[in-house]
Design a protein around this motif. Structure first.
Motif, PDB file in Angstrom:
ATOM      1  N   ASP A 151     -74.687  35.382  16.097  1.00 35.34           N
ATOM      2  CA  ASP A 151     -73.258  35.085  15.935  1.00 35.34           C
ATOM      3  C   ASP A 151     -72.379  36.330  15.888  1.00 35.34           C
ATOM      4  O   ASP A 151     -71.158  36.228  16.025  1.00 35.34           O
ATOM      5  CB  ASP A 151     -73.030  34.283  14.651  1.00 35.34           C
ATOM      6  N   ARG A 157     -69.762  37.190  18.899  1.00 36.13           N
ATOM      7  CA  ARG A 157     -68.636  36.249  18.956  1.00 36.13           C
ATOM      8  C   ARG A 157     -67.683  36.474  17.784  1.00 36.13           C
ATOM      9  O   ARG A 157     -66.468  36.595  17.961  1.00 36.13           O
ATOM     10  CB  ARG A 157     -69.145  34.808  18.946  1.00 36.13           C
ATOM     11  N   LEU A 185     -69.003  37.629  27.108  1.00 40.63           N
ATOM     12  CA  LEU A 185     -68.697  36.683  26.033  1.00 40.63           C
ATOM     13  C   LEU A 185     -67.772  35.590  26.564  1.00 40.63           C
ATOM     14  O   LEU A 185     -66.551  35.685  26.501  1.00 40.63           O
ATOM     15  CB  LEU A 185     -68.054  37.433  24.865  1.00 40.63           C
ATOM     16  N   GLN A 237     -60.673  29.622  17.411  1.00 38.90           N
ATOM     17  CA  GLN A 237     -61.814  30.528  17.344  1.00 38.90           C
ATOM     18  C   GLN A 237     -61.577  31.673  16.361  1.00 38.90           C
ATOM     19  O   GLN A 237     -62.508  32.107  15.667  1.00 38.90           O
ATOM     20  CB  GLN A 237     -62.145  31.080  18.734  1.00 38.90           C
ATOM     21  N   SER A 296     -63.926  32.202  13.135  1.00 39.26           N
ATOM     22  CA  SER A 296     -64.586  33.491  12.932  1.00 39.26           C
ATOM     23  C   SER A 296     -64.214  34.102  11.588  1.00 39.26           C
ATOM     24  O   SER A 296     -65.056  34.654  10.881  1.00 39.26           O
ATOM     25  CB  SER A 296     -64.235  34.449  14.068  1.00 39.26           C
TER      26      SER A 296
END
Length: 107
Positions: free
Chosen positions: A38, A41, A59, A75, A79
């Protein structure tokens, strides 16, 4: 004030470093407590929040989000929450929210 200055400070980024060094520090910081799969990202979207863009050649989620503002917002939030949860699972975290009432959307 946006939330990303605390993220940069936690990663040891002062802003005086060249961007490649800043990206390397952010990657190193996010890799401390997050699963390795992870990290690219999450670091990339945290970088978007912090005005520290990562390359998107490898990506796909970042490339797609750069074409869709709503996806980018989702996103970045995901994140941020993933990073914050990982940090909180390993040590206490204190965030001071000043002038939070200005975050309300107008009715």
């Amino acid at each position: 004030m946006p939330c990303w200055p605390c993220l940069l400070a936690a990663a040891g980024i002062t802003g005086a470093e060249p961007e490649p060094v800043q990206r390397k520090r952010l990657l190193a910081h996010t890799s401390r407590f997050l699963p390795a799969k992870d990290v690219p990202r999450i670091a990339a979207f945290l970088g978007e929040m912090a005005l520290l863009p990562f390359p998107d050649e490898d990506l796909l989620p970042l490339r797609a989000a750069r074409r869709d503002p709503r996806l980018m917002a989702d996103q970045m939030l995901l994140s941020w929450l993933d990073w914050l949860e990982a940090e909180c699972n390993h040590h206490p975290v204190l965030l001071v929210l000043e002038d939070l009432h200005w975050g309300d959307t107008p009715a």
